[in-house]
Design a protein around this motif. Sequence first.
Motif, mmCIF file in Angstrom:
data_model
loop_
_atom_site.group_PDB
_atom_site.id
_atom_site.type_symbol
_atom_site.label_atom_id
_atom_site.label_comp_id
_atom_site.label_asym_id
_atom_site.label_seq_id
_atom_site.Cartn_x
_atom_site.Cartn_y
_atom_site.Cartn_z
ATOM 1 N N ARG A 283 0.891 -1.165 -0.011
ATOM 2 C CA ARG A 283 -0.004 0.090 -0.137
ATOM 3 C C ARG A 283 0.853 1.287 -0.090
ATOM 4 O O ARG A 283 0.601 2.305 -0.777
ATOM 5 C CB ARG A 283 -0.842 -0.129 1.130
ATOM 6 C CG ARG A 283 -1.957 -0.872 1.028
ATOM 7 C CD ARG A 283 -2.924 -1.126 2.339
ATOM 8 N NE ARG A 283 -3.685 0.544 2.273
ATOM 9 C CZ ARG A 283 -4.255 0.539 3.536
ATOM 10 N NH1 ARG A 283 -4.368 -0.076 4.500
ATOM 11 N NH2 ARG A 283 -4.855 1.808 3.681
ATOM 12 N N ASP B 239 0.776 3.964 -3.033
ATOM 13 C CA ASP B 239 0.252 5.598 -2.582
ATOM 14 C C ASP B 239 1.538 6.197 -3.113
ATOM 15 O O ASP B 239 1.204 7.385 -3.533
ATOM 16 C CB ASP B 239 0.330 5.474 -1.235
ATOM 17 C CG ASP B 239 -1.339 5.416 -0.675
ATOM 18 O OD1 ASP B 239 -1.964 4.643 -1.388
ATOM 19 O OD2 ASP B 239 -1.500 5.827 0.245
ATOM 20 N N VAL C 28 0.956 9.518 -5.373
ATOM 21 C CA VAL C 28 1.327 10.719 -4.971
ATOM 22 C C VAL C 28 2.466 11.212 -5.792
ATOM 23 O O VAL C 28 2.468 12.696 -6.173
ATOM 24 C CB VAL C 28 1.521 10.976 -3.497
ATOM 25 C CG1 VAL C 28 2.039 12.377 -3.110
ATOM 26 C CG2 VAL C 28 0.528 10.460 -2.692
ATOM 27 N N LEU D 290 -1.268 14.985 1.061
ATOM 28 C CA LEU D 290 -1.475 13.340 0.809
ATOM 29 C C LEU D 290 -0.374 12.523 1.534
ATOM 30 O O LEU D 290 -1.098 11.391 1.944
ATOM 31 C CB LEU D 290 -1.447 13.175 -0.503
ATOM 32 C CG LEU D 290 -2.606 13.815 -1.467
ATOM 33 C CD1 LEU D 290 -2.427 13.485 -2.875
ATOM 34 C CD2 LEU D 290 -4.004 13.176 -1.215
ATOM 35 N N ALA E 230 -1.032 9.749 4.743
ATOM 36 C CA ALA E 230 -0.932 8.566 4.315
ATOM 37 C C ALA E 230 0.143 7.980 5.386
ATOM 38 O O ALA E 230 0.100 6.835 5.925
ATOM 39 C CB ALA E 230 -0.064 8.456 2.917
#
Length: 291
Positions: free
Chosen positions: A139, A143, A147, A161, A165
């Motif tokens: 993950r 991510d 991003v 972001l 996260a």
Amino acid sequence: MEFPLILVVGPALVVGLALGLLGGGGSILMVPLLTYVAGMDPKGAVAASLFVVGVTSLVGAATHARRGNVRWRTGLVFGAAGMAGAFVGGLVGGHVPGTLLMTAFALMMVATAAAMLLGRGKTPAGDGERRRDGLPLRRIVLDGLAVGAVTGLVGAGGGFLVVPALALLGGLAMPAAVGTSLLVIAMKSFAGLAGYLTTVSPDWTLVAVVTVAAVSGSLLGAPLASRVPEGALRKGFGVFVLAVGVLVLAQELPAPLGPAVGVGAAVLALLAVLCRVAGEHCPLPLLRARA
């Protein structure tokens, strides 16, 4: 020094201050500043923004590291994935028309403002860093790629972001999430810059002056991170980012679409804020879920 350059130094200090305080958010203003105040073309402004944000974030990360607020393993994993995405985004962004690039950037500003105004900004009590040794690697990599692509394409550092996260996926407490996000932002920004430099050559004299101003702001912001109420600062900055994003949309899109989209975005944001205040009494179910 030209008058527009003098005008951009003050706001650049604010950008650095926001990066030092929040671990992100301030960089979203750098492209409009360089485009509309300093007079750079959109692609050159994005490339310059990536350099300024990269250097400022690196200095800020070093300051936070001295306070023990950088988690190197988590940051390097997220940042490495983000660099790959940012380089590709920078390559693509160098071939995107300037108007389209600024429109996409304005939409990103509105999204940033929504995240700041609606986000909780804190990890659950006691969550601290309990997942520090058990990273959800897949993950975090996905991510980071997503991003990073945003960072490279529109020149936004992506801290708005990255911080959530790192807090939710990496299990970091907010001070560590802020410090680690600066490491990630620096890595992604330089990768995005490398992609842009294949097609763009910024005004490096102007970039150097703005970078010095932003770094100065970052050095002021980092020590204040534990003293200023984060929620109030984040929401106040979110309102400012929203206003700038709406103005950019209104200017870049042709009439009557530009003003209509700008007004629509402002109305939606206002409804979201009102529902945030109203909580469960909000009449709009989708917004109530975020309240």
